[in-house]
Design a protein around this motif. Structure first.
Motif, PDB file in Angstrom:
ATOM      1  N   SER A   1       0.867  -1.170   0.000  1.00 17.38           N
ATOM      2  CA  SER A   1       0.000   0.000   0.000  1.00 17.38           C
ATOM      3  C   SER A   1       0.910   1.228   0.000  1.00 17.38           C
ATOM      4  O   SER A   1       2.106   1.122   0.293  1.00 17.38           O
ATOM      5  CB  SER A   1      -0.925   0.006   1.218  1.00 17.38           C
ATOM      6  N   TYR A   2       0.336   2.403  -0.291  1.00 20.10           N
ATOM      7  CA  TYR A   2       1.169   3.584  -0.485  1.00 20.10           C
ATOM      8  C   TYR A   2       0.502   4.819   0.108  1.00 20.10           C
ATOM      9  O   TYR A   2      -0.726   4.951   0.100  1.00 20.10           O
ATOM     10  CB  TYR A   2       1.403   3.835  -1.976  1.00 20.10           C
ATOM     11  N   THR A   3       1.342   5.738   0.591  1.00 23.24           N
ATOM     12  CA  THR A   3       0.866   7.068   0.959  1.00 23.24           C
ATOM     13  C   THR A   3       1.953   8.075   0.626  1.00 23.24           C
ATOM     14  O   THR A   3       3.144   7.761   0.680  1.00 23.24           O
ATOM     15  CB  THR A   3       0.465   7.135   2.449  1.00 23.24           C
ATOM     16  N   GLN A   4       1.538   9.283   0.266  1.00 24.61           N
ATOM     17  CA  GLN A   4       2.466  10.254  -0.305  1.00 24.61           C
ATOM     18  C   GLN A   4       2.004  11.665   0.042  1.00 24.61           C
ATOM     19  O   GLN A   4       0.810  11.974   0.007  1.00 24.61           O
ATOM     20  CB  GLN A   4       2.506  10.073  -1.826  1.00 24.61           C
ATOM     21  N   ALA A   5       2.959  12.525   0.377  1.00 26.06           N
ATOM     22  CA  ALA A   5       2.653  13.930   0.617  1.00 26.06           C
ATOM     23  C   ALA A   5       2.377  14.638  -0.716  1.00 26.06           C
ATOM     24  O   ALA A   5       2.331  14.019  -1.771  1.00 26.06           O
ATOM     25  CB  ALA A   5       3.811  14.594   1.350  1.00 26.06           C
ATOM     26  N   MET A   6       2.175  15.944  -0.659  1.00 22.57           N
ATOM     27  CA  MET A   6       1.911  16.756  -1.842  1.00 22.57           C
ATOM     28  C   MET A   6       0.609  16.345  -2.542  1.00 22.57           C
ATOM     29  O   MET A   6       0.476  16.506  -3.765  1.00 22.57           O
ATOM     30  CB  MET A   6       3.089  16.692  -2.827  1.00 22.57           C
ATOM     31  N   GLY A   7      -0.347  15.805  -1.785  1.00 26.80           N
ATOM     32  CA  GLY A   7      -1.611  15.421  -2.414  1.00 26.80           C
ATOM     33  C   GLY A   7      -1.459  14.290  -3.400  1.00 26.80           C
ATOM     34  O   GLY A   7      -2.221  14.205  -4.375  1.00 26.80           O
ATOM     35  N   GLY A   8      -0.501  13.396  -3.180  1.00 24.77           N
ATOM     36  CA  GLY A   8      -0.263  12.284  -4.098  1.00 24.77           C
ATOM     37  C   GLY A   8      -1.254  11.156  -3.881  1.00 24.77           C
ATOM     38  O   GLY A   8      -2.452  11.319  -4.103  1.00 24.77           O
ATOM     39  N   VAL A   9      -0.776  10.008  -3.430  1.00 27.86           N
ATOM     40  CA  VAL A   9      -1.669   8.880  -3.152  1.00 27.86           C
ATOM     41  C   VAL A   9      -1.836   8.740  -1.644  1.00 27.86           C
ATOM     42  O   VAL A   9      -1.058   9.279  -0.854  1.00 27.86           O
ATOM     43  CB  VAL A   9      -1.126   7.565  -3.749  1.00 27.86           C
ATOM     44  N   ARG A  10      -2.864   7.972  -1.268  1.00 31.84           N
ATOM     45  CA  ARG A  10      -3.138   7.739   0.136  1.00 31.84           C
ATOM     46  C   ARG A  10      -3.660   6.314   0.298  1.00 31.84           C
ATOM     47  O   ARG A  10      -4.125   5.696  -0.670  1.00 31.84           O
ATOM     48  CB  ARG A  10      -4.157   8.735   0.668  1.00 31.84           C
ATOM     49  N   THR A  11      -3.614   5.816   1.523  1.00 30.26           N
ATOM     50  CA  THR A  11      -4.145   4.491   1.831  1.00 30.26           C
ATOM     51  C   THR A  11      -5.409   4.635   2.670  1.00 30.26           C
ATOM     52  O   THR A  11      -5.408   5.334   3.684  1.00 30.26           O
ATOM     53  CB  THR A  11      -3.108   3.645   2.581  1.00 30.26           C
ATOM     54  N   LYS A  12      -6.481   3.962   2.242  1.00 30.60           N
ATOM     55  CA  LYS A  12      -7.705   3.874   3.034  1.00 30.60           C
ATOM     56  C   LYS A  12      -7.719   2.549   3.794  1.00 30.60           C
ATOM     57  O   LYS A  12      -7.270   1.527   3.277  1.00 30.60           O
ATOM     58  CB  LYS A  12      -8.943   3.969   2.145  1.00 30.60           C
ATOM     59  N   ILE A  13      -8.228   2.590   5.006  1.00 28.43           N
ATOM     60  CA  ILE A  13      -8.298   1.405   5.862  1.00 28.43           C
ATOM     61  C   ILE A  13      -9.722   1.283   6.383  1.00 28.43           C
ATOM     62  O   ILE A  13     -10.277   2.239   6.936  1.00 28.43           O
ATOM     63  CB  ILE A  13      -7.324   1.515   7.053  1.00 28.43           C
ATOM     64  N   ALA A  14     -10.315   0.116   6.199  1.00 23.87           N
ATOM     65  CA  ALA A  14     -11.675  -0.130   6.688  1.00 23.87           C
ATOM     66  C   ALA A  14     -11.703  -1.375   7.555  1.00 23.87           C
ATOM     67  O   ALA A  14     -10.874  -2.284   7.416  1.00 23.87           O
ATOM     68  CB  ALA A  14     -12.636  -0.280   5.507  1.00 23.87           C
TER      69      ALA A  14
END
Length: 453
Positions: free
Chosen positions: A310-323
């Motif tokens: 999974s991935y997350t990124q600053a600058m409004g890039g990608v993010r990870t959702k968790i449910a």
């Protein structure tokens, strides 16, 4: 134009912890784990296999104005692709009713220089980068909220440019006219200095004593603002560039006009006047991402349960959702008190990463309208909430006890958290996490007690 209470909260979280974003939907990839329980005492229980679904998606725009740190540059790596950061600034007058010469004096521009005080960097500054400066054709307004996808037109072509290797820790010697007309050599803070087109200096000196230099309201009609961007021709290889961090309210971030006055006797006096960027200035970052150049595009374009990452990124890039889709059913028929709930986020290294992973993450809850909000545990303070990187365990831990108890109390199956880089509007950090099929996957540790119904 602003909803004051909500935007104050937005800026606080975006700039300091990045919990709030204004978002657009993207593609995602899902994965799941299976539940199990282990009794560790007569009244206390532990579970670390609550079913989680994770999804990587494009984050979208974020509120990026009034930032004390500006971002400039291009960075490319084999995982996240290419990311570009631009900085918009609004120089102001040093004083009202600015007069640069006496009525009987003539005035001549020597040079005009933009200085940008360094506040760090992301990437490898041993490689050269190329920066361009543009003059804006639209006036910036400090009553407007600027987002990371804002685009403002420029006028007159390139105002200044420089290709250089950033020296973000090296102080510079600068020759500066003093009050007696002589020249002092001053040691200044580490900064980027870009010589601007002399014609801008000629315009400014021609307005000496006129309305354009009378107040900031008039000055920003004349010089509406500037944009500092990586050169369009600059196309670095993977991990061979940097995003520069600029202290936007530093006294060394300014435009300096070097000029000389000549009296009727022909005597020449060298002078300088600076136009500062400060807390009253409009200043904001904008970001662009091209995920097609990185491995992440495979995750964004694919659905299923087989993702290793999974991935997350600053600058409004990608993010990870968790449910937690089955957590209510998991405790069906039971009355429980959650003593502690810990969300464990393992970090995965790789050649995309220069140095240690980002120092902090943040989790927020996803509202039905797509906005983000604080979870109850956030208000317990950093020491309780967590989110800092643990170099020993190579992971981040959040305490989300109140959030999980709230889900159970309300019977809410439609629950989602979003995982972000803390300070997303003022950093270029990115992070690879363990996906649903990874041995180092995201997990939830639950400590709970049963009570009488």
């Amino acid at each position: 134009m602003k909803k004051e209470m909500s935007l104050i909260g937005l800026r606080k979280v975006i700039l300091l912890s990045a919990s709030f974003l204004i978002l657009t939907s993207g593609c995602k990839k899902d994965g799941a784990l299976s539940p199990a329980f282990e009794e560790i005492g007569s009244v206390a229980f532990f579970s670390d296999t609550t079913r989680l679904i994770t999804a990587t998606e494009i984050g979208g725009r974020i509120l990026a104005d009034r930032a004390s740190t500006g971002l400039i540059g291009v960075y490319r790596d084999s995982v996240f692709g290419k990311s570009t950061a631009n900085l918009y600034l609004q120089p102001l007058l040093p004083t009202n009713f600015l007069v640069l010469r006496e009525p009987n004096e003539s005035i001549v521009t020597d040079s005009i220089v933009l200085s940008l005080s360094y506040d760090g960097s992301f990437g490898d500054t041993s490689f050269a980068t190329s920066i361009e400066v543009f003059r804006l054709s639209e006036e910036l307004d400090n009553q407007v909220s600027y987002y990371s996808d804002t685009s403002i037109n420029s006028t007159g072509g390139i105002l200044g440019s420089r290709t250089f290797k950033p020296k973000i820790n090296t102080r510079l010697k600068v020759n500066t006219p003093n009050l007696t007309g002589g020249i002092d050599t001053t040691l200044v803070s580490p900064q980027l200095r870009i010589r601007l087109d002399k014609s801008l200096g000629d315009e400014i000196v021609s307005k000496s004593g006129q309305s354009e230099l009378s107040t900031n309201e008039e000055f920003i009609k004349f010089l509406k603002g500037i944009r500092i961007s990586p050169a369009t021709s600059f196309n670095p290889s993977d991990n061979e560039s940097s995003v520069l961090y600029i202290a936007t309210t530093s006294s060394d971030t300014k435009i300096s006009l070097y000029y000389k006055t000549i009296n009727p006797q022909g005597d020449t006096t060298k002078k300088i006047v600076s136009f500062p960027v400060n807390s009253s200035s409009v200043r904001f970052n904008t970001f662009l991402h091209d995920f097609s150049e990185g491995e992440i595009i495979n995750t964004l374009n694919t659905s299923g349960n087989d993702s290793l990452f999974s991935y997350t990124q600053a600058m409004g890039g990608v993010r990870t959702k968790i449910a937690f889709p089955n957590i209510v059913d998991q405790f069906d028929g039971l009355s429980v008190i959650i003593n502690k709930a810990q969300l464990i986020i393992p970090a995965i290294g790789g050649n995309y990463l220069q140095g240690d992973p980002t120092d902090a993450l943040i989790v927020a809850t996803l509202l039905p309208n797509g906005d983000l909000d604080f979870i109850p545990d956030f208000f317990e303070g950093d020491a309780y909430f967590g989110g800092l990187y643990n170099a020993v365990n190579r992971s981040y831990t959040f305490t989300i006890t109140r959030y999980i108890q709230q889900i159970l109390n309300e019977g809410n199956q439609n629950n989602e958290l979003v995982l972000l880089v803390s300070g997303s509007a003022v950093k270029a950090d990115r992070l690879v996490l363990g996906g649903p099929k990874n041995d180092r996957r995201i997990r939830l540790n639950l400590f709970y007690s049963k009570t009488e119904n």
